[in-house]
Design an enzyme around this catalytic site. Structure first.
Site, PDB file in Angstrom:
ATOM      1  N   ARG A 115      15.936  10.336  27.032  1.00 40.21           N
ATOM      2  CA  ARG A 115      15.059   9.940  26.436  1.00 40.21           C
ATOM      3  C   ARG A 115      14.760   8.533  26.453  1.00 40.21           C
ATOM      4  NH1 ARG A 115      15.204  11.862  20.440  1.00 40.21           N
ATOM      5  NH2 ARG A 115      17.509  12.013  21.010  1.00 40.21           N
TER       6      ARG A 115
ATOM      7  N   TYR B 289      31.365  23.948  18.910  1.00 39.03           N
ATOM      8  CA  TYR B 289      29.707  24.318  18.765  1.00 39.03           C
ATOM      9  C   TYR B 289      29.740  25.717  18.500  1.00 39.03           C
ATOM     10  CZ  TYR B 289      28.264  19.749  19.970  1.00 39.03           C
ATOM     11  OH  TYR B 289      27.885  18.440  19.999  1.00 39.03           O
TER      12      TYR B 289
HETATM   13  O1  1CP Z   1      15.486  15.976  25.834  1.00 39.83           O
HETATM   14  C1  1CP Z   1      16.177  15.965  25.067  1.00 39.83           C
HETATM   15  O2  1CP Z   1      15.915  15.454  23.964  1.00 39.83           O
HETATM   16  C2  1CP Z   1      17.578  16.692  24.969  1.00 39.83           C
HETATM   17  C3  1CP Z   1      18.731  15.643  24.859  1.00 39.83           C
HETATM   18  C4  1CP Z   1      19.819  16.259  25.695  1.00 39.83           C
HETATM   19  C5  1CP Z   1      20.101  15.744  27.016  1.00 39.83           C
HETATM   20  C6  1CP Z   1      19.493  14.744  27.803  1.00 39.83           C
HETATM   21  C7  1CP Z   1      20.818  17.084  25.381  1.00 39.83           C
HETATM   22  C8  1CP Z   1      20.901  17.845  24.127  1.00 39.83           C
HETATM   23  N1  1CP Z   1      21.527  17.294  26.375  1.00 39.83           N
HETATM   24  C9  1CP Z   1      21.359  16.476  27.653  1.00 39.83           C
HETATM   25  C10 1CP Z   1      21.649  16.507  28.886  1.00 39.83           C
HETATM   26  C11 1CP Z   1      23.347  16.273  28.926  1.00 39.83           C
HETATM   27  N2  1CP Z   1      24.130  16.331  28.044  1.00 39.83           N
HETATM   28  C12 1CP Z   1      24.038  15.621  30.210  1.00 39.83           C
HETATM   29  C13 1CP Z   1      23.174  15.230  31.279  1.00 39.83           C
HETATM   30  C14 1CP Z   1      23.805  14.493  32.229  1.00 39.83           C
HETATM   31  C15 1CP Z   1      23.645  12.899  31.672  1.00 39.83           C
HETATM   32  O3  1CP Z   1      22.658  12.413  32.108  1.00 39.83           O
HETATM   33  O4  1CP Z   1      24.704  12.571  31.137  1.00 39.83           O
HETATM   34  C16 1CP Z   1      25.281  15.877  29.652  1.00 39.83           C
HETATM   35  C17 1CP Z   1      26.366  15.186  30.563  1.00 39.83           C
HETATM   36  C18 1CP Z   1      25.607  16.431  28.448  1.00 39.83           C
HETATM   37  C19 1CP Z   1      26.810  16.603  27.628  1.00 39.83           C
HETATM   38  C20 1CP Z   1      26.607  16.986  26.285  1.00 39.83           C
HETATM   39  N3  1CP Z   1      25.941  17.739  25.640  1.00 39.83           N
HETATM   40  C21 1CP Z   1      27.826  16.487  25.541  1.00 39.83           C
HETATM   41  C22 1CP Z   1      29.045  16.046  25.890  1.00 39.83           C
HETATM   42  C23 1CP Z   1      28.865  14.355  25.832  1.00 39.83           C
HETATM   43  C24 1CP Z   1      28.467  13.737  24.641  1.00 39.83           C
HETATM   44  O5  1CP Z   1      27.828  13.139  24.278  1.00 39.83           O
HETATM   45  O6  1CP Z   1      29.546  13.524  23.876  1.00 39.83           O
HETATM   46  C25 1CP Z   1      27.606  17.211  24.006  1.00 39.83           C
HETATM   47  C26 1CP Z   1      28.402  16.988  23.120  1.00 39.83           C
HETATM   48  C27 1CP Z   1      26.432  17.828  24.189  1.00 39.83           C
HETATM   49  C28 1CP Z   1      25.468  18.785  23.317  1.00 39.83           C
HETATM   50  C29 1CP Z   1      24.190  18.309  23.091  1.00 39.83           C
HETATM   51  N4  1CP Z   1      23.075  18.565  23.759  1.00 39.83           N
HETATM   52  C30 1CP Z   1      22.184  17.986  23.528  1.00 39.83           C
HETATM   53  C31 1CP Z   1      22.672  17.034  22.297  1.00 39.83           C
HETATM   54  C32 1CP Z   1      21.492  16.448  21.446  1.00 39.83           C
HETATM   55  C33 1CP Z   1      23.735  17.359  21.867  1.00 39.83           C
HETATM   56  C34 1CP Z   1      24.659  17.013  21.120  1.00 39.83           C
HETATM   57  C35 1CP Z   1      24.553  17.394  19.709  1.00 39.83           C
HETATM   58  C36 1CP Z   1      25.332  17.205  18.539  1.00 39.83           C
HETATM   59  O7  1CP Z   1      26.550  17.293  18.257  1.00 39.83           O
HETATM   60  O8  1CP Z   1      24.813  16.550  17.684  1.00 39.83           O
END
Ligand code: 1CP
Length: 349
Positions: free
Chosen positions: A35, A157
């Site tokens: 974002r 999760y």
């Molecule tokens: O468009 C949006 O707003 C969606 C936001 C978003 C994005 C851009 C989510 C939802 N996931 C992603 C992509 C993503 N997620 C990547 C892409 C590669 C990169 O550019 O790095 C990766 C590696 C992840 C990994 C991920 N998803 C993790 C592990 C890393 C971390 O941040 O600790 C976790 C815990 C998630 C779950 C998740 N997916 C999305 C969100 C907002 C979350 C976190 C939810 C929460 O626990 O609050």
């Protein structure tokens, strides 16, 4: 299928992971896609999150966006850790402003015991297609990173059904139904091994395992619950170096560096570079650990703080990165200052 990928011209991160000498540390950014980038926001208006993840053209484009802007040394494929729960047959939704949700989480031992390892290559074929497409598109100029969530984090999760500060329900489930919980973690572990091996076959050159919630476990419980699955994954995923990122688990660095086959360990900003080096006795490549909120500092301060971080970790056996993902409200030029600071580090000496 034999893939003919473009010649690899930038092997800085592969060298750092092998412990070979480099002239400056490689750099990439966790959550590079997202974002904070206006070009990502445009696609976000047109397609839902899972449309973006499941359409290889879109996933490739989103992976390439920060690469075109910042020319980092590695690119992480655009996807999400929660796709593995979808492959296990669970529904996951992501509506804007809400965060991920599982409308029907695993809320009984019977449900947990009924989980079985799916044909993950088939269920998540679109991730492998996106990797192959992105590897070609990168043209050897940045190293392609595949990834998965660690079993403990995915278990959190799966049971909780949403993000949480403490994942109290998931932790309670583990102690109330240990046998069912261990079965679920074993199924996730086996699925993850097959998934990461498929990613490597499809073109991933490094794989990272995100244990974002391992820090919720005491050292003893980490050793009992999270460590065995991380070790098994590092033993059974072959063909590319692995980075383990156990967020918050400073106490686990020594065991992870000595007792797994990981080539790198990601560290967050609650650990000093000196502590991380001492705990691992300089035996492994470290990655991290810039506090993402520091990207709101003035760009001149970002440069100074990044240079100091590199000086403290040392430029060898080191991958410059944030300690967790970039925040959505970071100005693009501040993200740029981070990459530029790493690239200018040698010149500043
Ligand atoms: O468009 C949006 O707003 C969606 C936001 C978003 C994005 C851009 C989510 C939802 N996931 C992603 C992509 C993503 N997620 C990547 C892409 C590669 C990169 O550019 O790095 C990766 C590696 C992840 C990994 C991920 N998803 C993790 C592990 C890393 C971390 O941040 O600790 C976790 C815990 C998630 C779950 C998740 N997916 C999305 C969100 C907002 C979350 C976190 C939810 C929460 O626990 O609050």
């Amino acid at each position: 299928m034999e893939n003919n990928f473009p010649e690899h011209k930038n092997d800085l991160i592969l060298k750092a992971l092998r412990g070979e000498e480099v002239e400056r540390p490689p750099v990439w950014m966790m959550r590079q896609a997202g974002r904070y980038l206006p070009e990502y926001m445009k696609l976000r208006e047109k397609y839902t999150f899972f449309e973006r993840v499941e359409t290889p053209d879109l996933a490739t484009e989103i992976t390439m966006q920060p690469i075109r802007r910042f020319k980092p040394d590695a690119a992480i494929i655009f996807s999400d850790i929660l796709v593995v729960l979808q492959a296990l047959g669970l529904e996951v939704t992501l509506n804007p402003g809400e965060g991920p949700r599982l409308p029907n989480p695993v809320d009984s031992p019977e449900k947990a015991l009924s989980l079985s390892v799916p044909d993950v290559e088939d269920r998540l074929h679109y991730v492998m297609e996106a990797l192959t497409m992105t590897r070609r598109e990168l043209n050897g100029e940045a190293t392609l990173i595949g990834f998965a969530g660690a079993p403990w984090t995915l278990f959190c999760y799966m049971i909780e059904g949403r993000g949480s500060k403490d994942f109290a329900r998931a932790k309670a489930f583990f102690w109330q139904h240990p046998e069912a919980a261990r079965h679920a973690i074993d199924v996730i572990t086996e699925t993850t091994i097959r998934y990461l091996n498929a990613q490597i076959k499809a073109g991933a050159q490094v794989v990272q395992v995100f244990d974002s919630w391992s820090g919720l476990l005491s050292p003893e419980d980490f050793n009992e619950i999270a460590f065995p699955s991380l070790k098994k994954i590092s033993d059974e995923v072959t063909g590319a170096p692995m980075i383990l990122y156990p967020k918050g688990s400073w106490y686990a660095l020594e065991a992870l560096s000595y007792r797994t086959k990981a080539a790198g360990l990601g560290v967050d900003w609650c650990i000093t570079p000196e502590y991380a080096r001492e705990a691992t006795r300089n035996n492994i490549t470290l990655q991290g650990n810039f506090d993402p909120s520091r990207l709101l500092a003035h760009p001149d301060d970002i440069t100074r703080l990044v240079h100091r971080m590199i000086d403290r970790f040392g430029a060898q056996r080191y991958i410059a990165n944030l300690g967790h993902g970039i925040l959505p409200f970071i100005p693009v030029d501040h993200a740029g200052a981070f990459f530029d600071a790493v690239k200018s580090w040698r010149k500043s000496k």
